[in-house]
Scaffold this active site. Structure first.
Site, mmCIF file in Angstrom:
data_model
loop_
_atom_site.group_PDB
_atom_site.id
_atom_site.type_symbol
_atom_site.label_atom_id
_atom_site.label_comp_id
_atom_site.label_asym_id
_atom_site.label_seq_id
_atom_site.Cartn_x
_atom_site.Cartn_y
_atom_site.Cartn_z
ATOM 1 N N GLY A 102 1.099 -1.153 0.180
ATOM 2 C CA GLY A 102 0.176 0.015 0.029
ATOM 3 C C GLY A 102 0.544 1.417 0.124
ATOM 4 N N GLU A 143 -1.335 -1.727 -6.196
ATOM 5 C CA GLU A 143 -2.552 -0.987 -5.456
ATOM 6 C C GLU A 143 -2.746 0.102 -5.730
ATOM 7 O OE1 GLU A 143 -2.610 -1.652 -0.666
ATOM 8 O OE2 GLU A 143 -2.051 -3.445 -0.684
ATOM 9 N N TYR A 266 -7.026 -6.233 12.701
ATOM 10 C CA TYR A 266 -6.397 -4.632 13.170
ATOM 11 C C TYR A 266 -7.872 -3.982 12.912
ATOM 12 C CZ TYR A 266 -6.130 -4.212 8.166
ATOM 13 O OH TYR A 266 -6.388 -3.206 7.349
ATOM 14 N N TRP A 354 -3.529 -10.356 7.339
ATOM 15 C CA TRP A 354 -2.338 -8.485 7.463
ATOM 16 C C TRP A 354 -2.809 -8.139 8.856
ATOM 17 C CZ3 TRP A 354 1.080 -6.537 4.391
ATOM 18 C CH2 TRP A 354 1.172 -5.633 5.009
#
Length: 374
Positions: A102, A143, A266, A354
């Protein structure tokens, strides 16, 4: 040489290509994976690799001048020994070097994919790095391609990458490298379709990023709380993981056995306007913690141990916790288990997370996912 004779090598190459695809797919029967990256602060040696079939080492870089894949001098010590280190606890775990991420430049990837010579520089250097450091495969995390031309060029890149991997395997006598890609939550990037045929024929599987739908710094999340990675939309028009997975199956025609669903370790923290109104879609005013509000599951569990109240919503499949004006949407054991069960029920190839460094020291979410799949 007759035209028929000249066609034989081409036919052989095509057959070899198809044989590789079929054998490669057959060899990977399930994916229980996660990404690791150095900025998490987690030492590679502490990863509980017994809970994974595949681990992604993230991220290698793309040089904007040469278009070669490189590993920074800072990351090289951990990346170069990544496979050997994680295999000390699990000799069967397969490792892949992930490229991009990212924080990488989409324009650099677009420029690389736009010309055949640049694509070759990318491909050759990526294969060399994978072999030099004993990775079992390569993962592309661009991305995102954001135009029809870029998607077409991505298709060319994937086709040429696969051909090079097959050729390298034939020449070296080694098992062909796995090729995967992390892709957008849907089969189209805001109405721009991925190159479906190349994705299907050239990749062993895709990691569908079914998370990061909403956050306090996102346009739609600044004034209300949202489930960051809902599996279903409930009675609203929520962006959701099921819709994305279905689009890859129905719209793109990708086999379920080439689809791996993403789960986040997360969440995101919002600042409530009214501490007494603390459900999904409650009025909020941006992030409660930091600029973006992102919090690892380990951090969230620490807050819960200090008195945060927890709620699981089975309709959208998401968790949240709150205390005063701080509200956090995230995935806990209930939602992780439900998502892995969903993946198994859809006959998907597996799941990925992730990222490893955000799980607890007791590997709560990784254990949950692993045992749920069985």
């Amino acid at each position: 040489m007759s035209s028929k004779t000249r066609a034989l090598p081409l036919l052989f190459s095509a057959l070899l290509f198809l044989i590789h695809i079929n054998v490669s797919a057959a060899q990977t029967t399930v994916v229980k994976a996660a990404y690791w990256f150095p900025d998490s602060g987690q030492a590679v040696s502490t990863i509980n690799s017994t809970l994974f079939t595949h681990l992604f080492c993230a991220f290698a870089d793309l040089n904007s001048a040469t278009y070669q894949v490189t590993i920074s001098s800072t990351n090289l010590p951990q990346f170069s020994t990544f496979t050997q280190t994680v295999q000390q606890k699990n000799p069967n775990v397969k490792t892949l070097l992930s490229i991009g991420g990212g924080n990488s430049s989409p324009s650099t990837f677009a420029a690389m994919a736009s010309q055949a010579t640049r694509r070759k520089a990318f491909i050759d250097s990526s294969i060399k790095l994978a072999r030099n450091y004993s990775f079992y495969g390569l993962d592309l995390d661009w991305e995102y391609p954001s135009s029809a031309t870029e998607m077409t060029n991505l298709g060319s890149l994937l086709t040429e990458w696969r051909a090079a991997v097959v050729n390298e395997s034939t020449t070296s006598g080694k098992t062909a490298l796995l090729l995967t890609a992390a892709v957008f939550r849907n089969a189209d990037y805001y109405s721009i379709n991925y190159p479906f045929s190349s994705v299907s024929s050239s990749l062993d599987w895709i990691n569908v990023m079914t998370y990061d739908f909403y956050g306090p710094s996102f346009a739609e999340g600044k004034t209300s709380t949202y489930p960051p990675a809902a599996l279903y939309n409930g009675s609203t028009s929520l962006i959701n993981g099921d819709a994305g997975i279905v689009s890859w199956i129905n719209n793109a025609g990708i086999s379920t056995k080439k689809i791996v669903i993403g789960v986040p370790f997360y969440g995101y923290a919002w600042k409530l306007l009214n501490p007494n109104n603390h459900g999904f879609f409650a009025p909020a005013n941006g992030s409660a913690i930091g600029a973006y509000g992102d919090q690892g599951y380990n951090q969230i569990k620490d807050l819960i141990s200090r008195g945060y109240q927890t709620v699981y919503n089975a309709t959208v499949v998401s968790n949240y916790c709150y205390n005063g004006t701080t509200w956090i949407g995230y995935d806990d054991t209930q939602s992780i288990s439900a998502k892995v069960s969903y993946a198994k029920g859809k006959a998907l190839l597996g799941y990925f997370a992730w990222h490893t460094g955000a799980d607890t020291t007791t590997w709560t979410l990784s254990q949950t996912a692993f045992s749920t799949w069985g």
